[in-house]
Each structure stands twice: as C-alpha cells, then as structure tokens.
Design a protein around this motif. Structure first.
Motif, mmCIF file in Angstrom:
data_model
loop_
_atom_site.group_PDB
_atom_site.id
_atom_site.type_symbol
_atom_site.label_atom_id
_atom_site.label_comp_id
_atom_site.label_asym_id
_atom_site.label_seq_id
_atom_site.Cartn_x
_atom_site.Cartn_y
_atom_site.Cartn_z
ATOM 1 N N ALA A 1 1.032 -1.128 -0.026
ATOM 2 C CA ALA A 1 -0.169 0.078 -0.004
ATOM 3 C C ALA A 1 0.999 1.196 -0.071
ATOM 4 O O ALA A 1 1.496 1.481 1.025
ATOM 5 C CB ALA A 1 -0.919 0.079 1.288
ATOM 6 N N GLN A 2 0.986 1.782 -0.824
ATOM 7 C CA GLN A 2 1.821 3.036 -1.104
ATOM 8 C C GLN A 2 0.693 4.516 -0.790
ATOM 9 O O GLN A 2 0.675 4.618 0.307
ATOM 10 C CB GLN A 2 2.408 3.516 -2.315
ATOM 11 N N CYS B 1 -3.444 -0.008 -10.141
ATOM 12 C CA CYS B 1 -2.883 0.870 -8.980
ATOM 13 C C CYS B 1 -1.712 1.531 -9.806
ATOM 14 O O CYS B 1 -1.068 1.116 -10.758
ATOM 15 C CB CYS B 1 -2.150 -0.573 -8.092
ATOM 16 N N ARG B 2 -1.679 2.911 -9.543
ATOM 17 C CA ARG B 2 -0.604 3.720 -10.029
ATOM 18 C C ARG B 2 0.680 3.945 -9.407
ATOM 19 O O ARG B 2 1.398 4.322 -9.892
ATOM 20 C CB ARG B 2 -1.418 5.099 -10.482
ATOM 21 N N CYS B 3 0.761 3.412 -8.238
ATOM 22 C CA CYS B 3 2.021 3.486 -7.258
ATOM 23 C C CYS B 3 2.882 2.373 -7.535
ATOM 24 O O CYS B 3 4.155 2.587 -7.788
ATOM 25 C CB CYS B 3 1.481 3.908 -5.857
ATOM 26 N N THR B 4 2.485 1.173 -7.303
ATOM 27 C CA THR B 4 3.400 0.133 -6.724
ATOM 28 C C THR B 4 4.062 -0.511 -8.173
ATOM 29 O O THR B 4 4.742 -1.241 -7.977
ATOM 30 C CB THR B 4 2.612 -0.979 -5.954
ATOM 31 N N GLY B 5 3.152 -0.538 -9.431
ATOM 32 C CA GLY B 5 3.579 -1.410 -10.373
ATOM 33 C C GLY B 5 3.442 -2.814 -10.201
ATOM 34 O O GLY B 5 3.724 -3.498 -10.692
ATOM 35 N N TYR B 6 2.464 -2.793 -8.995
ATOM 36 C CA TYR B 6 1.805 -4.390 -8.792
ATOM 37 C C TYR B 6 2.648 -5.526 -8.172
ATOM 38 O O TYR B 6 2.102 -6.297 -7.584
ATOM 39 C CB TYR B 6 0.949 -5.005 -10.084
ATOM 40 N N ILE B 7 4.031 -5.064 -8.196
ATOM 41 C CA ILE B 7 5.176 -6.078 -7.769
ATOM 42 C C ILE B 7 4.903 -6.522 -6.408
ATOM 43 O O ILE B 7 4.600 -7.681 -6.080
ATOM 44 C CB ILE B 7 6.549 -5.773 -7.922
ATOM 45 N N LYS B 8 4.907 -5.476 -5.547
ATOM 46 C CA LYS B 8 4.763 -5.732 -4.126
ATOM 47 C C LYS B 8 3.302 -6.253 -3.650
ATOM 48 O O LYS B 8 3.186 -6.947 -2.476
ATOM 49 C CB LYS B 8 4.952 -4.311 -3.289
#
Lengths: 836, 180
Positions: free
Chosen positions: B108-109, B145-152
């Motif tokens: 969660a960013q 999601c625009r922050c994480t790049g989904y990886i986390k």
C-alpha cells in the motif's frame, strides 16, 4: 564505496513498515473526499465545451431558482489571477472573459446535495463567441492564418491564448550555450542528427482531486485538499481571496497518488474557499474522473532535435539540443518544464560543449505541467536512443559507450550542475551482469531483444518556486514528559512514505521506536513550511531538517543526563527507548525519564530544524533550473518480445539498479523503483493524451477505461538492485528515488525493440501501429544488422518525426564551461559580439 | 421548494448483513452501493476512482464475490452479505493476513486502491489457497494501481497465502532489500 564510515544504524536502512501502513490497509486513512462536515454543501463546476472563445454572457438565474441551490459563483467575484510560478500567473478561479480549453472552469454552484448541484450546473447558460483554436506546436508557432476572432482582419489580439509571453502563442523561449558547440562538432569524428517525439501523458492518480473548505466563527478559513503543495495553495488562496495568510489554514490530506498532478494551486480549491466564505457553510468538491483529465498538468508533448558530435571512442565533444513543448492552455510549471528539457542532459556523460534551445507554446488543450521526471524523461529518451544509434555507427557496444564516459563524482558539468556522489558505474555493471546483456545483445532470435539505458534525477530543486532566501523546509519536534515525541513538518505524504521518513530519522537519533512517534504533517496552522512533495525533494530536505531537530533535542537530553549522572558526553547512547552510558548499558534510564530530566533543567522541550540547499554554481539567467544538492543515478536493461505480425511489444522483464545514496528504508525505495518502472512502461507502450474533434482540441477519451494504462497483465517483471553510494548532502547519505528510475524506462524499451526487430521507434508511446509501420518500411529483411543507420539523413527503418518546425532562435545566453575557466556567469553581449 | 426536495429525497429502507453484522439503512433509491456505504453508512474505506466500473477501486464483496460497488444499486444487496475493508480484520481485532502482508511489504503506497485489492485478493485466496503468480495477476487484473507497479502486491498476496496455509513464511529478503 562508502565515503563516510557511518555508525551502525538501528532504524535507518531497515525495511520497517510505514507509520501509516496499518491505517491504509484498514481503510482508515481519511482522504479529502472522505471528510464530511455538518451542514456541508456540495459544489459542481461548469466547464467550457469549446476550446477557445470569448465569454459574452453567463446566465445563472435559472440555476439560482432551483430548490436546494445555496450559491452560484462566477469569475467576476474572483478577479485576481494566480499561478504556481510568479512569471506566469495566468489562471483565474473561474474564467472571466474567455475560455482557453475544453474543460476550462466557467461557473460553480453550491447546493444541499450533489444531484441538485449537478442540475443547477446544467441550468447555467453561457454564450460564447468562438475564437480560432490552436492545437499543435506548428500552429501555435506560426500564429493564425488570418487576423481577428472571425478571421475578418480584425487587428485585435484575442486570437492569442494569452497576451503575455514571448509573442503570439509562444509562451517561453530559452537559448543557452555552454562552450562552443560548433567548435565541438569540428573536433568530432562523427556527428549525428535525430528527431524524436514524446507524446503527452497524464498522472492518473487513483484518487480524484477533492477539497473541502470551512469558515469558523471568527471568519478564519480552513481548506482540506488533496494537494502536493499546501504551502503554495496557502499563498494562492491569500492572494486570490485577498485575505491575510494568517487567517487561512491549509491542511493537505493524504494524497491518493500525486505523481506531480496535484502540485499546482487549482481552481476547485479557490472556488470552494470562496463559496464557503459566501455561504458561511462548509463546501466540498470532488472532481469526476473526466474533470481530472482536464485538470491535467501532465507530461508535455515534446518534439526534439538532437545533434551530437562524438570522438571514435564515443566521447561527446558537443551536443546541440532543441525542444518544442506543447504547453496546453496555461503556464503552470511550464517555464520550469522548458528549462528542464535542457537541464539534465549533462549529468550522466560528460558533454564538452553544450547548447540548448527550447520553446514552449500555448495550445487550446488542458495545461501541461510536472509529471514524474518533470521535463526530463523526454530528452532522456532522445539522448539514450541516439547514444544507442551512435554506438551502432561507431561499432561500440551500448555498454561500453556509456561505461567508458561517465561523469566523475564531485565535478561540475558544462552547465554548472554540481554532481556529488555517482553510483552509475555500479548501476550499469549490476544490470548488465544480472541480465546477461552481453550474451543476449544482438544474439537473440528475431523478435526478441535487449536494450540498455541510463538516467539521473534531482534530489530536490536547488531553488524555491518564488524567490526568497528562507529555508525550503522546517521540522519542529516536541518531546513530552511521558516520553512522547511529536514531529511536525509541512511535508505531505503522497504515498511515497515521507511521513515515515521523518519518523525513522527521528527514531534513529533518539533511539526510540518509530511507531512511538506522532507524525503531524502538512497543516499550515501547526507545521513549519515545507515547499511540497515535488522535485524528489522531501527525503533529502525534510530528512535533513528532521535530523537537525532530532540532534538538537538529543543534545538537550545529553546535557541533562550528563549533569545528573556525571557521564561524559561522548559516552551517552540512545537506543531501545533508553538513555545510558555505553560503558554501563544496564544502568541507564528510560527515554521518558531522560526527557523529564531535560524538562526539569530547560523547561518545555521543543527543537526545530531547517534545511536550505547549497548555493548553486551557475549564475547565468536560467541557472535556477537544474541545480540540486545531489543527483540519483539509474541504469536499466529491458528484455522484450516484438510480434512482427501484430507489432505488439511485450516487455518481459526489466533489470534496474538505482543509486539512492543510502536507503532510509529499502522496502520503500524498492516500491518507488518498481512504481517508476511501471509508470515508465505505461508511457513507453500505451499512455497518451489524445485529442479529436473540433480542431483536435477535444480530449479523445477522458476515462480510465479508454486512457490505457498497464494492468497486472501488461506489467513486466522487475528485478531491482539498490546501489548505495552515500552523498554527503543527504541525511545518512540518502538521495532521491521517486522519479529517477522512470527515466531509463522508455528509451530502454525503444533500444530493446531495435535489438529485437531492427527498427527504430523514435516516438513515444511505442504502439503496435508504429512498430508495424516501421517494419513494413523495411520489407522482408529481418536482420538487425541491415538496418540503415545513415548519418543525419532519413532512416528507412524507423517510425518517428523527420523534421522540426523552422523557428528563429534568439542569440543564446553564452557561458564559458568550467574547463574553459568559466565562472558560471553569462558573458556580456558586447563581449560575445566582440569575440565574433 | 420543500415539496420538490421531499420528492427527490424519498428514501427506501433495506436490511442486509454488513461485515458480519445486521444492518438497516434508508437511502434514495437511485444510489449505488458505493454511495450508500460511503454516504449513508460512513464506511469511507471503500473508495471511488471512476464511478464507471473501470478501475476496481470500489470493489467490495457481496455474498463473498467481488463486486464493483459503483455499478450496483444499494437496493440490490437487500438480504445479502456485504464485506468492506472495515470488515476484514479477524474476530480478535488483529489484521487479516493480507492486511499484514500489504502493510509489511509496502504493497500500500498511497493506499487509495488498497481496499479494492485486499477484498479481491481475499476472494482469490478463499477459492485458491495456493495461487500461482499468473493466477494472482489474472484475479487482480481488474484493479488499477498507479503507485506500486503491482509487484509488492503480488508478493504480499503470496506471503499472505503461505501464512494462511499455515506455513511459517518469513518476508523474503530480496523483496524488501533488493537483489544483491
């Protein structure tokens, strides 16, 4: 590698949870639209349906008659112009006499509920007199085909989108020359010219902008807003509302994503503030997703021409860089953006002589501004792709041409940017090795390829947006006798974790648990000024301020402790919530007891810290954009698959190494790297602000479905390496990470596409139609080696612009480079002409 | 004036199960479930990103299946079971393993899309206790999601899944420290 020999840390460098993480996963974080006040009214904003027109009449009587409507607002009541940059205060809360793009705000209503507000908004009638509209860089450079609003020869200047600026619809022209580029080209073994285009894109934060204004019994105004820059909003409100700043409080709510898109003072903020003052009731506005596309301030579309001279080994003897920016309808950060398209070319590979010319035009489209990387991803794309072409021409591999010519640490660039630490060599080595680049480049089967690209970014702008000599940030720390520590700072957490950084740094210095610290941020009544969450400035600047405040608090506690226990200052340690003598750790006291001792001795314990960046070396006009206390460095390798039948590019994996100086929290640094790769991937492959209809000024698809951004199915795998080359300017050596890792991504994909199918796509985004067009221009030949890379002429196997508009560039500001004995000042015009 | 306002706001009344508890609420009949949750029940953990069914931000569970709450009327949940992010915690008040993993890995960013991701992932793990990375991508492909790049986010779902299977899974070093 480390230049300092830091003490072992207990908090810094550890992958702690963010201080607000639990609230976020529980849905407890209050974003702006989550706030509700008693008797709150709802605001809706009527926006222009035409791209460029004079407002002849605004009829609000039908709206005012509707049951449930409390107030209707037009621009006459807010006549004062504002804007983020003092040189381009060209916006009004509501348009007064003309509209400049489809989506420009014209009138607003406040009503008891949202449905009524919507109905009232639609009941407002506006009469427009159309003006010629301008939708492209060439159109705006050349002016109208015929004078006058109706093309009837009228000599009035109403066709100009703004009446300030250089002339016509030209907003800003910049021309700078460091050294002598013509001499540099003469020294070169090869000279190459290329033209590139980088399409505009938008931030697309998941949270739509929202703001809530309230007036208290004494007439003081409070505005909650999802803004990245509460201090600038505070200043703009004071100006527009003609109220003393001391009677205005701005609270930035946690941003549901920003990426630069919430960095301007916005119309909706001025509007709800005014409506609250008019009605005496709280007023909230939440933009629809469509309106967020109109608020924009995103990536400028930039057309670029680059001429570069190199020696046989790839050393750059001269670079001449021209940029043409499509600015949209307002100034926003555009003057800074224009400079940024020419500022950071010099910080990766030494450029002996450098000339930059940039021009920004107004067009009748939503205003462009700062998006992650602000003005630097476009030229970085051009530079890194051109370097790849040069490497191919010279028969050097893409690694060597970069690795052999890296900027030296602690050096000055041609344009007087001071580079401190640089871990770029380590970054390149890491990604090249991990990806097996040397085994793959030029050797994978047709349709598969790898590429390499690098980048660098600021750790905070060296100069503030409005001229002043005050600190860029401040931190106030309060320690109470219960052992409580409250850190207060004007910085706003936009998801990057800036609140947590404050807590980690204070916890490190005071030896306490970061989760025992209360972090209070972004409230202009309670927190010292911080300029905002932009230019990757917060960790370095607020971090330094927090460090100073914490060290001052620690000193007070040390004095009280040594006085009481007779322990020498050098032996006092803070750890695990205790204060003790390092030689007798078991005999210490609790942190709370230490605060009590200090409070007994000194009175209430509070300290402050502040941070001002070092004075920059450039003294010429335009030297204000580019300097930073420290520069981050990034290298990336991409592996892609290109389907020659469909033109679809699929990025399998990106290896990326980022020199962050020092990770205050490596997990958060990784998150920024991965998020930057994601956003760069979106720009590289699919995201674009496209327009259609009325002279190409109507946004083609202002929705999340049709504005294509990567989902989980398009996102590539990311292998992240954190390189730590501590910079003495950063807290614990930390540099930026929020923006820099985006920079190599578009060019690394373009370079990998070339390796895969032998065509150059010199235009972002790299969409299937462009790949197919380039492949078709190539016919049946499938060997990358046969791609014609011809000096300064059209390449058949490429897609991209071939020409730039002719433009009469002014004489540049001339500056001698440091290695010519320059002092950072511009040469006097007379001296220049005498020399010629 | 009063007459017109009254007609516009005439409310309907429904009963349903909300986060495991009985709930009754009255609202204007045209309201979406998203609006009812946020405006009439003050559960602002459910967010809106587009209100057009495009982004997954407003996802909640209705009878344990992910539903875009901006696309369904509040009226449709009469008698049904609705779970929002506020109802994810375990009975003892501790965080759901997905919430813990999201918090610990930095999944969660800005946190705005997080509730939608958490609920969608919760349903995935209920029907597939050992999802592959591709299963996770597929299940979450409707959430932006625009922050994480989904990886986390993937890594957090995998960590939570392992823990929910009863494995003593630790946070992998390379996930939070980077590769060496």
């Amino acid at each position: 590698m480390s230049k300092t020999n830091p003490k072992p840390t207990r908090v810094v460098g550890k992958p702690y949870r963010k201080v607000d993480a639990a609230a976020k996963v529980m849905g407890l974080t209050k974003f702006a639209d989550d706030l509700v006040r008693p008797r709150m009214l709802y605001c809706k904003i009527l926006r222009s349906p035409v791209p460029h027109a004079l407002i002849k009449k605004i009829e609000t009587s039908q709206a005012e008659k509707l049951a449930g409507v409390v107030a209707v607002l037009t621009g006459q009541l807010l006549p004062i112009a504002y804007g983020i940059l003092p040189v381009s205060e060209d916006e009004h809360a509501l348009c007064i006499d003309k509209v400049r793009f489809v989506g420009d705000p014209v009138a607003a209503v406040a009503a008891l509920d949202e449905d009524t507000a919507f109905e009232a908004m639609n009941a407002i009638e506006v009469e427009y007199e159309p003006l010629p509209s301008f939708s492209s860089i060439p159109e705006s450079l050349s002016g109208p085909k015929s004078k006058g609003p109706a093309g009837n020869g009228d000599e009035s200047e109403s066709w100009r989108i703004h009446t300030y600026g250089e002339s016509g619809n030209i907003h800003k022209v910049v021309a700078l020359e460091f050294g002598d580029v013509e001499a540099g080209f003469r020294e070169a073994d090869r000279v190459r010219e290329d033209v590139f285009f980088y399409e505009g894109s938008t931030h697309l934060p998941m949270e739509q902008h929202a703001a809530l204004a309230e007036v208290d019994g004494d007439g003081k105004l409070c505005l909650w807003s999802s803004t990245q820059t509460p201090h600038y909003v505070h200043r703009a409100l004071a100006k527009v509302l003609e109220m003393p700043g001391s009677r205005i409080r701005v609270i930035a709510t946690p941003n549901g994503g920003g990426f630069g898109g919430k960095s301007d003072p916005f119309q909706h903020e001025m509007i709800v503030a005014k409506l609250a003052l008019m009605t005496g009731r709280p007023v909230k506005v939440t933009l629809t997703r469509e309106e967020v596309f109109y608020a924009h301030r995103g990536r400028h579309p930039v057309l670029m021409w680059v001429k570069t001279g190199v020696k046989k080994d790839g050393a750059i003897t001269a670079m001449h860089f021209r940029t043409f920016l499509d600015g949209g309808a307002y100034g926003s950060y555009g003057v800074a953006s224009t400079y940024y398209t020419g500022a950071l070319q010099t910080v990766t590979y030494p450029i002996a002589n450098y000339k930059f010319e940039g021009v920004r035009v107004f067009t009748n489209k939503p205003p462009c501004g700062p998006k992650r990387g602000h003005g630097t991803p476009q030229p970085r794309f051009a530079l890194e792709v051109q370097l790849d072409k040069i490497a191919a021409e010279l028969g050097i591999d893409p690694v060597t041409i970069r690795r052999d010519h890296l900027i030296q640490p602690n050096s000055l660039t041609a344009n007087y940017l001071r580079v401190g630490s640089t871990g770029l060599a380590a970054c390149i080595d890491k990604v090249v090795e991990a990806s097996g680049f040397k085994k793959k480049f030029g050797k994978l089967p047709y349709g598969q390829g790898v590429g390499l690209a690098c980048g660098s970014y600021l750790s905070g702008a060296g100069l503030p947006i409005y001229w002043n000599n005050m600190p860029h940030t401040g931190v106030q720390l309060r320690l109470d006798r219960q052992g409580g520590v409250c850190v207060m700072c004007g910085s706003i957490d936009i998801g990057q974790g800036s609140d947590s950084i404050l807590a980690y740094i204070v916890a490190e210095v005071l030896g306490i648990d970061p989760f025992d610290i209360r972090v209070l941020t972004a409230d202009t009544d309670l927190t010292p000024v911080d300029l905002g969450s932009y230019s990757s400035r917060v960790t370095l600047m607020s971090g330094n301020a927090a460090l100073q405040a914490a060290e001052r608090a620690r000193d007070l506690l040390v004095q009280a402790f040594t006085e009481k226990y007779g322990v020498p200052v050098s032996r006092v340690a803070f750890a695990d919530g205790r204060v003790f003598d390092v030689e007798k750790p078991e005999a210490g006291i609790s942190f709370a007891q230490a605060v009590q001792l200090a409070e007994t001795k000194f009175g209430t314990i509070g300290t402050v810290g502040s941070y001002t960046p070092p004075v920059s070396h450039g003294k010429y006009k335009g030297a204000g954009v580019g300097p930073s206390p420290a520069y981050s460095y990034t290298a990336a390798v991409a592996e892609v698959q290109v389907d020659p039948q469909t033109g679809i590019v699929r990025v399998d994996r990106i290896w990326i190494a980022h020199d962050v100086g020092k990770s205050i929290n490596p997990a958060l640094v990784m998150g920024q790297v991965e998020g930057s790769v994601y956003m760069g991937l979106g720009e590289a492959l699919m995201e674009e602000m496209s327009y259609r209809g009325n002279r190409n000024t109507v946004h083609k698809f202002p929705s999340l479905l049709e504005y294509k951004s990567p989902t989980t199915l398009e996102m590539c795998d990311v292998k992240t390496f954190l390189i730590e080359d501590p910079d003495p300017q950063g807290p614990f050596g930390a540099k930026e990470v929020g923006q820099g890792p985006l920079l190599p991504v578009p060019p690394v994909i373009a370079n990998a596409v070339y390796d895969a199918v032998g065509v150059r796509i010199d235009e972002i985004p790299i969409t299937p139609d462009k790949v197919l067009a380039a492949l078709r221009s190539k016919g049946e030949e499938h060997s990358p080696q046969e791609a014609g890379v011809t000096l300064g002429t059209r390449e058949p196997h490429r897609y991209g612009p071939h020409t730039i508009p002719s433009f009469d560039w002014p004489d540049p500001v001339r500056v001698r480079t440091p290695w010519e004995g320059g002092d950072g000042k511009e040469l006097l015009r007379e001296a220049v002409h005498a020399k010629e | 004036m009063a007459k017109k306002l009254k007609r516009k706001t005439q409310k309907v009344h429904i009963a349903f199960t909300l986060n495991g508890e009985p709930c009754e609420v009255a609202f204007a009949p045209h309201k979406t479930l998203l609006e009812v949750l946020r405006e009439d029940l003050n559960l602002t953990g459910t967010k809106h990103g587009c209100e057009l069914g495009e982004c997954g931000t407003c996802a909640v569970l209705v009878d344990r299946k992910p539903v875009l709450s901006c696309l369904v009327l509040g009226l449709t949940v009469e008698g049904r079971e609705v779970t929002t992010v506020e109802g994810m915690q375990l009975a003892d008040g501790s965080l759901h393993p997905l919430q813990t993993a999201f918090a610990d890995l930095g999944a969660a960013q800005c946190g705005y899309c997080t509730p939608g991701f958490l609920l969608t992932a919760k349903e995935l793990l209920e029907k597939n206790s050992k999802p592959t990375r591709d299963d996770i991508k597929e299940a979450l492909s409707g959430n932006l999601c625009r922050c994480t790049g989904y990886i986390k986010i993937y890594e957090a779902v995998e960590l939570a899944a392992a823990r929910m299977r009863g494995e003593a899974a630790e946070v992998p070093e390379e996930v939070v420290l980077g590769l060496k």
